[in-house]
Design a protein around this motif. Structure first.
Motif, PDB file in Angstrom:
ATOM      1  N   PHE A 226       0.813  -1.215   0.000  1.00  0.00           N
ATOM      2  CA  PHE A 226       0.000   0.000   0.000  1.00  0.00           C
ATOM      3  C   PHE A 226       0.849   1.268   0.000  1.00  0.00           C
ATOM      4  N   GLY A 227       2.013   1.233   0.650  1.00  0.00           N
ATOM      5  CA  GLY A 227       2.865   2.417   0.707  1.00  0.00           C
ATOM      6  C   GLY A 227       3.205   2.993  -0.652  1.00  0.00           C
ATOM      7  N   LEU A 228       3.192   2.140  -1.691  1.00  0.00           N
ATOM      8  CA  LEU A 228       3.499   2.643  -3.033  1.00  0.00           C
ATOM      9  C   LEU A 228       2.431   3.606  -3.536  1.00  0.00           C
ATOM     10  N   HIS A 229       1.199   3.470  -3.021  1.00  0.00           N
ATOM     11  CA  HIS A 229       0.133   4.411  -3.413  1.00  0.00           C
ATOM     12  C   HIS A 229       0.470   5.831  -2.971  1.00  0.00           C
ATOM     13  N   LEU A 230       1.293   5.934  -1.925  1.00  0.00           N
ATOM     14  CA  LEU A 230       1.549   7.238  -1.320  1.00  0.00           C
ATOM     15  C   LEU A 230       2.781   7.940  -1.876  1.00  0.00           C
ATOM     16  N   VAL A 231       3.615   7.220  -2.623  1.00  0.00           N
ATOM     17  CA  VAL A 231       4.891   7.782  -3.078  1.00  0.00           C
ATOM     18  C   VAL A 231       4.696   9.093  -3.830  1.00  0.00           C
ATOM     19  N   HIS A 232       3.711   9.130  -4.724  1.00  0.00           N
ATOM     20  CA  HIS A 232       3.519  10.323  -5.556  1.00  0.00           C
ATOM     21  C   HIS A 232       2.674  11.393  -4.865  1.00  0.00           C
ATOM     22  N   HIS A 233       2.259  11.128  -3.634  1.00  0.00           N
ATOM     23  CA  HIS A 233       1.421  12.088  -2.908  1.00  0.00           C
ATOM     24  C   HIS A 233       2.155  12.762  -1.751  1.00  0.00           C
ATOM     25  N   LEU A 234       3.171  12.114  -1.202  1.00  0.00           N
ATOM     26  CA  LEU A 234       3.855  12.649  -0.033  1.00  0.00           C
ATOM     27  C   LEU A 234       5.041  13.508  -0.443  1.00  0.00           C
ATOM     28  N   SER A 235       5.223  14.617   0.256  1.00  0.00           N
ATOM     29  CA  SER A 235       6.285  15.567  -0.066  1.00  0.00           C
ATOM     30  C   SER A 235       6.681  16.332   1.188  1.00  0.00           C
ATOM     31  N   VAL A 236       7.921  16.767   1.245  1.00  0.00           N
ATOM     32  CA  VAL A 236       8.348  17.592   2.380  1.00  0.00           C
ATOM     33  C   VAL A 236       7.637  18.939   2.370  1.00  0.00           C
ATOM     34  N   VAL A 237       6.972  19.276   1.280  1.00  0.00           N
ATOM     35  CA  VAL A 237       6.157  20.497   1.241  1.00  0.00           C
ATOM     36  C   VAL A 237       5.118  20.464   2.356  1.00  0.00           C
TER      37      VAL A 237
ATOM     38  N   SER B 178      16.907   6.681   7.746  1.00  0.00           N
ATOM     39  CA  SER B 178      16.567   5.596   8.661  1.00  0.00           C
ATOM     40  C   SER B 178      15.418   6.032   9.555  1.00  0.00           C
ATOM     41  N   PHE B 179      14.309   5.336   9.448  1.00  0.00           N
ATOM     42  CA  PHE B 179      13.119   5.573  10.273  1.00  0.00           C
ATOM     43  C   PHE B 179      13.324   4.846  11.592  1.00  0.00           C
ATOM     44  N   ALA B 180      13.189   5.548  12.703  1.00  0.00           N
ATOM     45  CA  ALA B 180      13.574   4.975  13.997  1.00  0.00           C
ATOM     46  C   ALA B 180      12.663   3.849  14.467  1.00  0.00           C
TER      47      ALA B 180
ATOM     48  N   HIS C 202       5.124  -0.315   4.840  1.00  0.00           N
ATOM     49  CA  HIS C 202       4.432   0.761   4.122  1.00  0.00           C
ATOM     50  C   HIS C 202       5.080   2.121   4.394  1.00  0.00           C
ATOM     51  N   VAL C 203       5.599   2.296   5.604  1.00  0.00           N
ATOM     52  CA  VAL C 203       6.349   3.510   5.915  1.00  0.00           C
ATOM     53  C   VAL C 203       7.564   3.617   5.007  1.00  0.00           C
ATOM     54  N   ALA C 204       8.307   2.506   4.878  1.00  0.00           N
ATOM     55  CA  ALA C 204       9.523   2.511   4.067  1.00  0.00           C
ATOM     56  C   ALA C 204       9.216   2.818   2.606  1.00  0.00           C
TER      57      ALA C 204
END
Length: 325
Positions: free
Chosen positions: A71-82, A131-133, A142-144
């Protein structure tokens, strides 16, 4: 002593809730929040820290409802440091891409207190390693995957939205995941590395910032916005979590223990070692919030009593007088 969990700012969720709502509806979104441990009606303001495991649980719940093991791949194009507020502004206002990456490394602890970013520069390319703690539980997969989005958003701000890394790496040790990423995102992928990473051509590091920033954000602005991070001792940390839950009807020891990914008994022992108990910490949080609301002079005493979960105005008044005189 009970150890404190890894934390991150609420902005780390980014547009993930909107994506979940669009894919599965608002009711499914509410259930994902509940499964993660958020209050039924989150009162967490921008810039506040939450236990990082809530993010992982939220993604895991969304994946289960979607029936998608990636599921995390659905979010790749939506998440941004913006989406990361003043933290993202500071990073993206750098003069060039290389400077932006260095800024991100410098202030990562102000966004997530135990996460790590580093830059590995080679002869032709540079890796931005993350590295996510908090890696416990199935939600980390999914986080990764989703973390590739914010990482790639930094070069894309400078090089254009069609920019692609030379390769990406994950710490999932799953060849099938690597194959799926290559198929879906058309990216050379390795899944058996020790961190999440994107590979950037060295030639791109000098790409200048073509956008004119609306403001000139400083590192000090980020520090002020995040107030130096969450409390670093147990009692103030628990009080911090209670303040986020006031008015939601979810202030129970079991809820706080769940948020901190610890047991009820471990938390009680931590309070005992600190010379207090859960009820005393709750009252301290209620009185702190009461003082803040009374200074505003916008709510009546009855309204304040209700927000602080006292059954009557007189009950609140007695507690306030006993605690603060």
């Amino acid at each position: 002593m009970t150890s404190l969990p890894s934390t991150t700012v609420i902005e780390a969720l980014g547009s993930a809730p909107a994506v979940v709502s669009e894919l599965m509806g608002n009711r499914a979104l509410e259930r994902c929040f509940q499964a993660a441990g958020f209050p039924d009606d989150p009162l967490i303001d921008a810039g506040q820290f939450i236990p990082q495991i809530l993010i992982s649980r939220f993604f895991d719940a969304a994946a289960r409802k979607a029936g998608d093991n990636l599921f995390g791949l659905h979010l790749v194009h939506h998440l941004s440091v913006v989406d990361y507020g003043v933290w993202g502004e500071y990073v993206l206002e750098a003069a060039n891409l290389g400077a932006a990456m260095r800024r991100a490394v410098d202030v990562i602890h102000l966004h997530a207190d135990k996460d790590q970013l580093r830059i590995r520069k080679g002869s032709t390319s540079t890796h931005l390693d993350y590295s996510f703690a908090e890696k416990r539980g199935s939600g980390y997969r999914h986080v990764a995957l989703a973390a590739l989005g914010p990482l790639m958003s930094i070069p894309r701000h400078f090089c254009g939205q069609n920019w692609q890394p030379m390769s990406v790496s994950l710490d999932l040790n799953d060849k099938r995941v690597a194959n799926e990423i290559e198929a879906r995102l058309n990216l050379k992928t390795k899944s058996d590395r020790g961190c999440i990473s994107i590979e950037v051509p060295n030639a791109d590091l000098l790409t200048v910032n073509k956008g004119v920033p609306e403001r000139h954000t400083t590192r000090e602005d980020v520090e002020r916005a995040w107030l130096g991070g969450p409390p670093q001792e147990l009692v103030p940390f628990v009080e911090y979590l209670i303040l986020q839950r006031l008015g939601t009807g979810t202030i129970h020891l079991d809820n706080i223990a769940f948020d901190m990914a610890t047991s009820r008994r471990s938390l009680q022992r931590g309070f005992e070692q600190s010379g207090t108990d859960f009820r005393s910490v709750v009252v301290a949080a209620q009185m702190r919030r009461a003082q803040e609301l009374l200074r505003r002079r916008k709510e009546t005493v009855s309204e304040i009593a209700m927000q602080l979960e006292y059954s009557t105005k007189s009950h609140f008044a007695r507690a306030f007088k006993k605690k603060l005189g």
